[in-house]
Design an enzyme around this catalytic site. Sequence first.
Site, PDB file in Angstrom:
ATOM      1  N   CYS A  96      40.020  33.184  44.327  1.00 41.03           N
ATOM      2  CA  CYS A  96      39.746  34.563  44.762  1.00 41.03           C
ATOM      3  C   CYS A  96      39.152  34.624  46.163  1.00 41.03           C
ATOM      4  CB  CYS A  96      38.804  35.246  43.772  1.00 41.03           C
ATOM      5  SG  CYS A  96      38.393  36.937  44.230  1.00 41.03           S
ATOM      6  N   ARG A 109      35.428  37.202  46.857  1.00 44.79           N
ATOM      7  CA  ARG A 109      34.192  36.868  46.158  1.00 44.79           C
ATOM      8  C   ARG A 109      32.896  37.316  46.817  1.00 44.79           C
ATOM      9  NH1 ARG A 109      34.805  30.665  45.032  1.00 44.79           N
ATOM     10  NH2 ARG A 109      36.607  30.728  46.437  1.00 44.79           N
ATOM     11  N   TRP A 154      39.799  45.301  43.718  1.00 43.30           N
ATOM     12  CA  TRP A 154      40.833  46.152  44.309  1.00 43.30           C
ATOM     13  C   TRP A 154      41.888  45.244  44.892  1.00 43.30           C
ATOM     14  CZ3 TRP A 154      35.625  46.693  45.844  1.00 43.30           C
ATOM     15  CH2 TRP A 154      35.257  45.875  46.919  1.00 43.30           C
ATOM     16  N   GLU A 203      49.255  41.262  48.184  1.00 47.48           N
ATOM     17  CA  GLU A 203      49.628  41.021  46.780  1.00 47.48           C
ATOM     18  C   GLU A 203      50.811  41.906  46.400  1.00 47.48           C
ATOM     19  OE1 GLU A 203      45.286  41.594  45.345  1.00 47.48           O
ATOM     20  OE2 GLU A 203      46.208  40.214  43.913  1.00 47.48           O
TER      21      GLU A 203
HETATM   22  N1  ARG Z   1      48.169  39.376  42.177  1.00 46.21           N
HETATM   23  C1  ARG Z   1      48.053  40.237  41.038  1.00 46.21           C
HETATM   24  C2  ARG Z   1      48.979  41.436  41.201  1.00 46.21           C
HETATM   25  O1  ARG Z   1      49.570  41.599  42.223  1.00 46.21           O
HETATM   26  C3  ARG Z   1      46.642  40.725  40.827  1.00 46.21           C
HETATM   27  C4  ARG Z   1      45.572  39.652  40.780  1.00 46.21           C
HETATM   28  C5  ARG Z   1      44.168  40.169  40.988  1.00 46.21           C
HETATM   29  N2  ARG Z   1      44.029  40.775  42.290  1.00 46.21           N
HETATM   30  C6  ARG Z   1      42.912  41.360  42.755  1.00 46.21           C
HETATM   31  N3  ARG Z   1      42.948  41.890  43.949  1.00 46.21           N
HETATM   32  N4  ARG Z   1      41.795  41.367  42.065  1.00 46.21           N
HETATM   33  O2  ARG Z   1      49.108  42.280  40.337  1.00 46.21           O
END
Ligand code: ARG
Length: 348
Positions: A58, A61, A224, A229
């Site tokens: 992560c 953090r 968030w 991602e």
């Molecule tokens: N990578 C995952 C997704 O795109 C989520 C993982 C957690 N991500 C976060 N920003 N807490 O759905």
Amino acid sequence: MNIQEIQQFLSLYQTEQNESELWLKNRLQAVKDAGEYHPTTEELVFGARVAWRNSNKCIGRLFWQSLHVVDARDVLDEKAIFRKLLEHIDYATNHGKIRPTITVFASDRVRIWNHQLIRYAGYETEAGVIGDSQSIEFTKVCESLGWKGKGTAFDVLPLVIQVDSRAPQVFVIPEENIVEVPIRHPESIDVEKLGMKWYAVPIISSMRFQMAGIDFQAAPFNGWYMGTEIGARNLADHERYNMLPAIAEIFNLDTTKQASLWRDRALVELNIAVLHSFKEDGVSIVDHHTAAQQFKLFEEAEKTAGREVTGNWTWLIPPLSPATTHIFHKPYVNIYHTPNYFYQKPCY
Ligand code: ARG
């Protein structure tokens, strides 16, 4: 119970929460006398936060101490668990001003079958996959339990909740509890017409929270999103929503030659669109440059606290322009401290 793990956890708690040596001695004696360790809510809160601090993959953090922890260990009725999950979604979503939250359910008794509380279904059709290919198997499970989706690319899956060895129960999340963001681009009106969207809050529900040797199999948690991602993986991966060719066409990129770097240019435009859309809708999101800077602050804070930062480099670097962040240029030790969050076997 594993007395060594309990001892280790309680002594970490004692140090970091400024409890006395006497407190530790008494607490350990009480555990030994009882023959079992049932963490207090305060200990659970501390454990869940430290588990985030120890999460090597992560990049977010820095904010570990702000995690909002809900102690739901006494909620053992499927319907009541469903209501708790809706409360989690509402509290975490907070009309877009996302709050990192975890809800901890009873150890060894509750399982949430979903990977994330909110996620899109995936269907295999003759014309190819519709929706999220990562959900194909779980979508079939939901269907076998009686759920039926609309068949769109963005059907939100139901929650599947299991208590003890009872049959899993399926609950549809009401639409009003789910915030989604339509993806549009600040300079091109055509991007909006692709009909892309994503949900506001990623709430991982498949991982096991471990503290003091205790496993909490159901402990959904969220932060968030970091823009990449969604923009560099979920919507971009060839095996996910595969939107780069459509973006390239809108921006008139030459897709006949690899060396035109049309994929790279399309990736940048898609990521601009994701960040722009979330911002404009007032939904928390962080770009990868800011996230990396925040991670730097986390590294400094940990150093000041006398702790060594552990990390998984392959996950910490962003999938877009990784070498523009400091993370790319240094090694991280990937050893796992507990408390932590671990993968576990899926229920299906
Ligand atoms: N990578 C995952 C997704 O795109 C989520 C993982 C957690 N991500 C976060 N920003 N807490 O759905």
